[in-house]
Design an enzyme around this catalytic site. Structure first.
Site, short mmCIF file in Angstrom:
data_model
loop_
_atom_site.label_atom_id
_atom_site.label_comp_id
_atom_site.label_asym_id
_atom_site.label_seq_id
_atom_site.Cartn_x
_atom_site.Cartn_y
_atom_site.Cartn_z
N SER A 281 0.56 -9.98 -0.85
CA SER A 281 0.38 -8.52 -0.78
C SER A 281 0.65 -7.89 0.58
CB SER A 281 -1.04 -8.15 -1.23
OG SER A 281 -2.00 -8.82 -0.42
N LYS B 9 0.80 -1.23 0.00
CA LYS B 9 0.00 0.00 0.00
C LYS B 9 0.83 1.28 0.00
CE LYS B 9 -4.43 -1.31 0.25
NZ LYS B 9 -5.49 -0.80 -0.62
#
Length: 400
Positions: free
Chosen positions: A303, A52
């Site tokens: 992720s 992110k």
């Protein structure tokens, strides 16, 4: 701004010295399981513990000073919060993060440690997003969307450029999908470079908002149920991301909670990688044969790795249960010397590892001079569990 290969390449320049070029790790174990050559793109080793920060920093770096005078606001289930907070600290910008009430404490605390003001509201990301947008109107602060923003998507797309350099002969990329920012950016970068590479997305079965939107050919908001993949529990995909997924992505599949839990445990046990639920879904799709690919060079996007410490033991236990590595049962015994030893001998003879023994003289089915025995046992697999249960039943024990 638009999402394009040119803008993604610019984002990469903006992120030099800010983010890690994360490893691409070949896994023989997972390759054997999946019937493909599996490489793991380890964004769980990225700064702040997830991908992110790439999109957050690229977005905030693209804003004018005037836009940032009143700081920034973001809504997040956790990882975007840390990305924005980290970027804010580097750029010396005040920030407020709105997170759901159930956000992992580790993610809340990490965001505060980076200097963010954290507000908790609502039960899921979408509730936090609504509140954050209201707060933006009241304060005039700049808003950094978790996924539905071109600059954010371009930042996430830098992962695609790295993968193409690390494995030029790649056939397929498998990517987690929540709001769609990650897969939209990666797909835009990769497909513009090499349209023959297949891109597949993976959602939690508990919250398949992108899949349902694609099926109806319009963005829909869905009802969801709780999932350990909280980072991708987004009820409504983004406008920008939806159209990019329509344009570039070759297919979407879902994985259930059991498949996520087992994959998290396998990553921890076999590769010594601590991966959160949303980070494990792409590998879960490969391990459980959800995708129409065999004997291909595949990259699975891992992720994020921000798992709450208090949650790790529950994930391990759940994964062990699902894999047949743990069992617990109750039985009623006559409360007399030697009876406990007899049942323990049966279990140990079959090589069950007894973890916990407890006895209670109180209960609906516990009569005077009897005791309820509860055993917790580490086992090898489901067949081993059945072998132990069969042996106990053959000797007259009633098992619950």
């Amino acid at each position: 701004m638009v999402v394009s290969l040119h803008e993604i390449e610019k984002a990469r320049q903006n992120l030099l010295g800010v983010v890690h070029r994360t490893p691409l790790d070949y896994s023989r174990t997972f390759s054997d399981y999946a019937g493909n050559e599996v490489h793991l793109k380890l964004e769980n080793l990225q700064k702040t513990g997830s991908f992110k920060v790439r999109g957050s920093y690229n977005k905030m770096g693209s804003l004018d000073k005037a836009d940032l005078e009143k700081g920034v606001i973001a809504a997040s289930a956790g990882n975007h919060a840390q990305g924005v907070a980290y970027a804010s600290s580097r750029l010396d910008i005040p920030c407020t993060i709105v997170m759901p009430l159930g956000a992992p404490l580790s993610k809340v605390q990490a965001s505060k440690d980076y200097g963010a003001n954290v507000e908790l509201t609502g039960s899921v990301f979408d509730d936090a997003l609504d509140y954050a947008l209201d707060l933006k109107k009241k304060t005039g602060a700049a808003f950094v969307h978790a996924f539905d923003d071109d600059a954010v998507i371009n930042g996430q797309g830098t992962i695609g450029l790295e993968i193409l350099e690390q494995l030029p002969t790649i056939d397929t990329i498998v990517c987690p999908v929540g709001g769609g920012g990650l897969i939209a950016g990666i797909a835009a970068a990769v497909k513009e470079k090499n349209p023959s590479i297949k891109i597949y997305g993976v959602e939690a079965e508990a919250c398949p908002s992108m899949a349902q939107s694609l099926a109806k050919e319009e963005i829909v908001k869905i009802d969801s149920i709780p999932t350990m993949a909280d980072g991708i529990a987004v009820k409504r995909p983004g406008q920008h991301t939806f159209h990019l997924v329509q344009k570039y992505v070759d297919g979407l599949v879902t994985v259930d909670e059991m498949e996520i839990a087992r994959t998290m445990l396998l990553l921890l046990e076999r590769n010594k990688l601590l991966v959160e639920g949303s980070g494990a879904v792409s590998l879960a799709a490969l391990l459980y044969n959800k995708l129409p690919i065999k004997n291909k060079k595949v990259v699975s996007i891992i992720s994020g790795g921000n798992v709450d410490v208090s949650f790790i033991s529950r994930i391990i236990q759940r994964g062990m249960v699902e894999a047949g590595r743990f069992m617990q049962f109750n039985t009623i015994l006559k409360d007399k010397p030697g009876n406990l030893v007899k049942i323990l001998q049966i279990v140990t003879k079959l090589r069950g590892n007894i973890l916990d023994v407890s006895q209670s003289h109180i209960g609906d089915k516990v009569y005077p001079s009897y005791v309820q025995l509860t055993l917790s046992i580490e086992t090898k697999n489901h067949e081993h569990i059945q072998e132990i249960l069969d042996a106990l039943k053959q000797r007259g024990y009633t098992i619950e």
